[in-house]
Design an enzyme around this catalytic site. Structure first.
Site, PDB file in Angstrom:
ATOM      1  N   ASP A   1      36.133  48.642  48.304  1.00 25.14           N
ATOM      2  CA  ASP A   1      36.594  49.786  47.728  1.00 25.14           C
ATOM      3  C   ASP A   1      36.004  50.838  48.756  1.00 25.14           C
ATOM      4  O   ASP A   1      36.944  51.806  49.144  1.00 25.14           O
ATOM      5  CB  ASP A   1      36.130  50.262  46.220  1.00 25.14           C
ATOM      6  CG  ASP A   1      36.599  49.236  45.247  1.00 25.14           C
ATOM      7  OD1 ASP A   1      35.788  48.476  44.664  1.00 25.14           O
ATOM      8  OD2 ASP A   1      37.776  48.906  45.137  1.00 25.14           O
TER       9      ASP A   1
ATOM     10  N   GLU B   1      48.376  47.463  51.304  1.00 28.71           N
ATOM     11  CA  GLU B   1      48.909  45.991  51.412  1.00 28.71           C
ATOM     12  C   GLU B   1      48.324  45.312  52.705  1.00 28.71           C
ATOM     13  O   GLU B   1      48.071  44.050  52.431  1.00 28.71           O
ATOM     14  CB  GLU B   1      50.603  46.328  51.714  1.00 28.71           C
ATOM     15  CG  GLU B   1      51.414  46.529  50.263  1.00 28.71           C
ATOM     16  CD  GLU B   1      51.386  45.216  49.751  1.00 28.71           C
ATOM     17  OE1 GLU B   1      50.666  44.877  48.448  1.00 28.71           O
ATOM     18  OE2 GLU B   1      52.278  44.221  49.852  1.00 28.71           O
TER      19      GLU B   1
ATOM     20  N   HIS C   1      44.182  45.139  48.950  1.00 28.08           N
ATOM     21  CA  HIS C   1      43.298  45.718  47.845  1.00 28.08           C
ATOM     22  C   HIS C   1      43.925  47.242  47.484  1.00 28.08           C
ATOM     23  O   HIS C   1      44.079  48.099  48.310  1.00 28.08           O
ATOM     24  CB  HIS C   1      41.971  46.034  48.527  1.00 28.08           C
ATOM     25  CG  HIS C   1      40.704  46.304  47.637  1.00 28.08           C
ATOM     26  ND1 HIS C   1      40.261  45.325  46.871  1.00 28.08           N
ATOM     27  CD2 HIS C   1      40.141  47.384  47.188  1.00 28.08           C
ATOM     28  CE1 HIS C   1      39.413  45.747  45.927  1.00 28.08           C
ATOM     29  NE2 HIS C   1      39.459  47.316  46.047  1.00 28.08           N
ATOM     30  N   HIS C   2      44.202  47.119  46.105  1.00 21.52           N
ATOM     31  CA  HIS C   2      45.280  48.239  45.672  1.00 21.52           C
ATOM     32  C   HIS C   2      44.570  49.264  44.625  1.00 21.52           C
ATOM     33  O   HIS C   2      44.044  48.808  43.573  1.00 21.52           O
ATOM     34  CB  HIS C   2      46.471  47.330  45.070  1.00 21.52           C
ATOM     35  CG  HIS C   2      46.944  46.406  46.060  1.00 21.52           C
ATOM     36  ND1 HIS C   2      46.739  45.084  45.995  1.00 21.52           N
ATOM     37  CD2 HIS C   2      48.338  46.567  46.749  1.00 21.52           C
ATOM     38  CE1 HIS C   2      47.250  44.487  46.974  1.00 21.52           C
ATOM     39  NE2 HIS C   2      48.289  45.315  47.216  1.00 21.52           N
TER      40      HIS C   2
ATOM     41  N   HIS D   1      39.199  44.726  40.772  1.00 24.17           N
ATOM     42  CA  HIS D   1      39.286  44.253  39.493  1.00 24.17           C
ATOM     43  C   HIS D   1      38.555  42.865  39.333  1.00 24.17           C
ATOM     44  O   HIS D   1      38.003  42.775  38.272  1.00 24.17           O
ATOM     45  CB  HIS D   1      40.841  44.159  39.101  1.00 24.17           C
ATOM     46  CG  HIS D   1      41.672  45.420  39.430  1.00 24.17           C
ATOM     47  ND1 HIS D   1      41.292  46.539  38.523  1.00 24.17           N
ATOM     48  CD2 HIS D   1      42.409  46.113  40.614  1.00 24.17           C
ATOM     49  CE1 HIS D   1      42.084  47.851  38.817  1.00 24.17           C
ATOM     50  NE2 HIS D   1      42.624  47.205  39.860  1.00 24.17           N
ATOM     51  N   GLU D   2      38.806  42.109  40.241  1.00 21.48           N
ATOM     52  CA  GLU D   2      38.280  40.545  39.984  1.00 21.48           C
ATOM     53  C   GLU D   2      36.696  40.729  40.173  1.00 21.48           C
ATOM     54  O   GLU D   2      36.322  39.720  39.341  1.00 21.48           O
ATOM     55  CB  GLU D   2      38.914  39.855  41.488  1.00 21.48           C
ATOM     56  CG  GLU D   2      40.338  39.491  41.318  1.00 21.48           C
ATOM     57  CD  GLU D   2      40.804  38.766  42.529  1.00 21.48           C
ATOM     58  OE1 GLU D   2      41.236  39.278  43.479  1.00 21.48           O
ATOM     59  OE2 GLU D   2      40.459  37.444  42.586  1.00 21.48           O
TER      60      GLU D   2
HETATM   61  C1  LIG Z   1      45.038  38.133  42.376  1.00 22.06           C
HETATM   62  C2  LIG Z   1      44.436  39.650  42.693  1.00 22.06           C
HETATM   63  O1  LIG Z   1      45.468  40.556  41.839  1.00 22.06           O
HETATM   64  C3  LIG Z   1      44.568  39.657  44.010  1.00 22.06           C
HETATM   65  O2  LIG Z   1      43.723  38.933  44.902  1.00 22.06           O
HETATM   66  C4  LIG Z   1      43.999  41.172  44.530  1.00 22.06           C
HETATM   67  C5  LIG Z   1      45.211  42.215  44.754  1.00 22.06           C
HETATM   68  N1  LIG Z   1      44.580  43.382  44.883  1.00 22.06           N
HETATM   69  C6  LIG Z   1      43.496  43.854  44.272  1.00 22.06           C
HETATM   70  N2  LIG Z   1      43.366  45.289  44.337  1.00 22.06           N
HETATM   71  C7  LIG Z   1      42.137  45.687  43.658  1.00 22.06           C
HETATM   72  N3  LIG Z   1      41.817  47.081  43.546  1.00 22.06           N
HETATM   73  N4  LIG Z   1      41.120  44.706  43.137  1.00 22.06           N
HETATM   74  C8  LIG Z   1      41.548  43.569  43.119  1.00 22.06           C
HETATM   75  O3  LIG Z   1      40.692  42.566  42.485  1.00 22.06           O
HETATM   76  C9  LIG Z   1      42.491  42.877  43.692  1.00 22.06           C
HETATM   77  N5  LIG Z   1      42.857  41.611  43.854  1.00 22.06           N
END
Ligand SMILES: C[C@H](O)[C@H](O)[C@H]1CNC2=NC(N)=NC(=O)C2=N1
Length: 92
Positions: free
Chosen positions: A80, A49, A53-54, A71-72
């Site tokens: 990462d 949080e 970046h999750h 992910h994006e």
């Molecule tokens: C809209 C997008 O989900 C947010 O910008 C963030 C949230 N957390 C995220 N976490 C990860 N692992 N990859 C992401 O691209 C990412 N994007």
């Protein structure tokens, strides 16, 4: 958005004990007490949080698996690697 790292950059920057699996970096943290693993997952979530970046966090009886990808960006980025380093520093 962070740029994708090259294979060589990933190999160079991957923290010890972490593995690369396709577009993710992965580490399993073993715990001999289930609730210690749960608490560790909570700590990882707080870092995620703060970094926005999750990771994927999988809590098992034997330990906690952390899977990171951007992910994006569609793969592995500095975000990462930084998350892995932050988790390592909190775990040690
Ligand atoms: C809209 C997008 O989900 C947010 O910008 C963030 C949230 N957390 C995220 N976490 C990860 N692992 N990859 C992401 O691209 C990412 N994007």
């Amino acid at each position: 958005m962070a740029d994708l790292l090259s294979d060589e950059e990933i190999d160079d920057q991957l923290p010890d004990a972490w593995e690369r699996e396709d577009d993710e970096i992965v580490r399993v943290y073993e715990f001999d007490d289930y609730l210690r693993g749960v608490n560790f997952a909570q700590m990882v979530g707080e870092i995620a949080e703060a970094q926005f970046h999750h990771p994927e966090i999988i809590i098992r009886y034997s330990g906690v698996e952390i899977r990171l990808t951007s992910h994006e960006a569609g793969g592995i980025t500095d975000d990462d690697i930084e998350m892995a380093e932050l988790i390592e520093s909190e775990h040690n």
